[in-house]
Design an enzyme around this catalytic site. Structure first.
Site, PDB file in Angstrom:
ATOM      1  N   SER A 187     -27.409  27.849 -82.626  1.00  0.00           N
ATOM      2  CA  SER A 187     -26.955  28.320 -83.866  1.00  0.00           C
ATOM      3  C   SER A 187     -27.484  29.486 -84.319  1.00  0.00           C
ATOM      4  O   SER A 187     -26.938  30.664 -85.084  1.00  0.00           O
ATOM      5  CB  SER A 187     -26.595  27.133 -84.993  1.00  0.00           C
ATOM      6  OG  SER A 187     -28.004  26.855 -85.189  1.00  0.00           O
ATOM      7  N   HIS A 215     -21.304  23.973 -83.097  1.00  0.00           N
ATOM      8  CA  HIS A 215     -20.785  25.328 -83.232  1.00  0.00           C
ATOM      9  C   HIS A 215     -19.687  25.789 -82.263  1.00  0.00           C
ATOM     10  O   HIS A 215     -19.002  26.841 -82.272  1.00  0.00           O
ATOM     11  CB  HIS A 215     -21.949  26.490 -83.403  1.00  0.00           C
ATOM     12  CG  HIS A 215     -22.895  26.534 -84.621  1.00  0.00           C
ATOM     13  ND1 HIS A 215     -22.366  27.230 -85.778  1.00  0.00           N
ATOM     14  CD2 HIS A 215     -23.902  25.728 -85.077  1.00  0.00           C
ATOM     15  CE1 HIS A 215     -23.109  26.750 -86.602  1.00  0.00           C
ATOM     16  NE2 HIS A 215     -24.153  26.042 -86.226  1.00  0.00           N
ATOM     17  N   LYS A 246     -17.598  22.079 -90.015  1.00  0.00           N
ATOM     18  CA  LYS A 246     -17.598  23.620 -89.413  1.00  0.00           C
ATOM     19  C   LYS A 246     -16.133  23.984 -89.327  1.00  0.00           C
ATOM     20  O   LYS A 246     -15.269  24.039 -90.356  1.00  0.00           O
ATOM     21  CB  LYS A 246     -18.488  23.893 -88.330  1.00  0.00           C
ATOM     22  CG  LYS A 246     -20.078  23.465 -88.874  1.00  0.00           C
ATOM     23  CD  LYS A 246     -20.999  23.980 -87.791  1.00  0.00           C
ATOM     24  CE  LYS A 246     -22.321  23.629 -88.062  1.00  0.00           C
ATOM     25  NZ  LYS A 246     -23.027  23.826 -89.115  1.00  0.00           N
TER      26      LYS A 246
END
Ligand SMILES: Cc1ncc(COP(=O)(O)O)c(C=O)c1O
Length: 399
Positions: A187, A215, A246
């Site tokens: 990340s 991610h 996310k």
């Protein structure tokens, strides 16, 4: 009445301020989106959110949460195995498994919890867990906890260094289970794990591979199914952990996706499952709707990729040297923490919100501002942000 602890902490906080590393919270008064209303700042372009697919304020995602509130009420009022499992949890878990290409999945209230549960539940004292040096804090803390709870062995291999990993696998050949853990996308770097090599090495040494795709879910691969899809290796990763906080709606929550045995064992024994409430049904329903939107419109993933490529190319063309990569995480290294914080403050003065990261989130001397691109950014958003980068970069003599 302040006590000794309060006084000590006040002194340390003062030191953070003096060192220029004190973090100030920015309050938003609108949904997360490419542009937000920030208290005291007005309209600001967000280049700092994990809302990669723009789903956190998608009408279908919001409506699903509202409908679940009416149907299931506010919360589970219980842990899963007592009476805290709702039908929407099962539907969500089936969708997560389908998305990332595994037999089963199990949801948690965060990916932090999923990462804490994985080594600490699945390993024992004859086992070892081997972790990439740059793995996320939740993996690191999950391993520390696993060591304390299970007395398993632990080892760390140099970032993305397959030769070092192989040495550690050979040195631990007598262990019952060897678990290798890596981020899918790192990340702070935006770099993608070398999945084909990791899978080959783990197969050769009969190790179990765990990939944290927080991610990468919704981001990598033609249809957003993550690191495995990016490399054409769906179904070849033993255990995937990921977040619902996310790309998949951004509310909260995480999951472990793996074989039916792994998920069933975690249901039986994972302490965050046994001793803590399940995901609120509203959140589960919004995450489920996010997966359904993604499955119905993979063009969002293509748009995300195009936006990221455009922003990266333009940033380079105005003179910045972001870390090389192909993901929507685009870091610009500045050195000292105070420099990164100063640049992010100057960008915010220009109406662009980009967070500066310093030690201990990243190694000493490698502080950075990290841009994150969304499929929801328009070309106008990106061009306006680039103009702010040019202005601030010139003022700081960075370009
Ligand atoms: C790689 C990685 N793993 C895990 C997490 C934790 O996810 P959650 O917010 O669901 O706890 C994050 C969040 O920053 C992350 O970046």
């Amino acid at each position: 009445m302040k006590n000794d602890l309060d006084r000590r902490l006040a002194g340390e906080l003062e030191q953070f301020r003096n060192d220029g590393v004190y973090k100030r919270l920015n309050y938003l008064d609108s949904p997360q989106g490419p542009r937000v209303r920030m208290e005291g700042r007005g309209d600001v372009i967000i280049l700092s959110s994990n809302n990669y697919l723009g789903l956190s304020d998608d009408p279908a995602v919001v409506a699903a949460g509202k409908a679940a509130l009416d149907r299931f009420g506010a919360g589970t009022a219980s842990v899963r195995f007592i009476c805290g499992t709702f039908t929407v949890h099962r539907a969500l878990e089936q969708a997560c498994a389908r998305l990332v290409g595994t037999e089963a999945s199990l949801s948690f209230v965060s990916c932090w919890n999923a990462n804490e549960a994985t080594p600490g539940t699945l390993l024992g004292e004859n086992d070892i867990v081997i972790s990439d040096q740059l793995n996320h804090a939740s993996i690191i803390d999950g391993i520390r906890l696993a060591k304390a709870i299970t007395r398993c062995q632990t080892a760390v291999y140099r970032h993305a260094d397959l030769a070092d990993l192989e040495e550690k696998l050979i040195a631990s050949k007598d262990r019952r289970t060897r678990m290798v853990i890596t981020d899918g996308i790192f990340s702070m770097e935006g770099a993608i794990a070398k999945l084909p090599d990791l899978v080959a090495l783990c197969r050769k040494h009969h190790a179990v591979l765990v990939v944290d795709d927080s991610h990468a879910t919704g981001v990598l691969g033609a249809t957003g199914r993550g690191t495995a899809e990016h490399f054409g290796m769906l179904g070849e990763v033993d255990i995937i952990t990921s977040t619902l906080g996310k790309a998949l709606g951004g509310a909260a929550g995480g999951f472990v996706a793996a074989s039916a045995e792994v998920c069933d064992y975690l249901t039986q024994r994972a302490r965050p499952q046994l001793f803590s409430n399940a995901l609120p049904p509203t959140v589960a329903a919004s995450a489920l709707a996010s997966i359904e939107v993604l499955e119905a419109s993979p063009d969002r993933v293509a748009r995300l990729r195009e936006n990221a490529r455009y922003f990266r190319d333009q940033l380079i063309s105005i003179g910045f040297k972001p870390l090389a990569g192909e993901t929507p995480i685009i870091p610009v290294i500045l050195g000292e923490t105070a420099a990164a914080i100063r640049m992010s403050e100057m960008l915010l003065d220009e109406g662009v919100f980009v967070t500066g990261f310093g030690f201990p989130v990243v190694p000493q001397g490698q502080a950075r501002v990290r841009c994150q691109i969304s499929s929801a950014h328009t070309r106008q958003d990106l061009d306006q942000a680039l103009a702010a980068f040019r202005k601030v970069g010139t003022r700081l003599s960075l370009i």
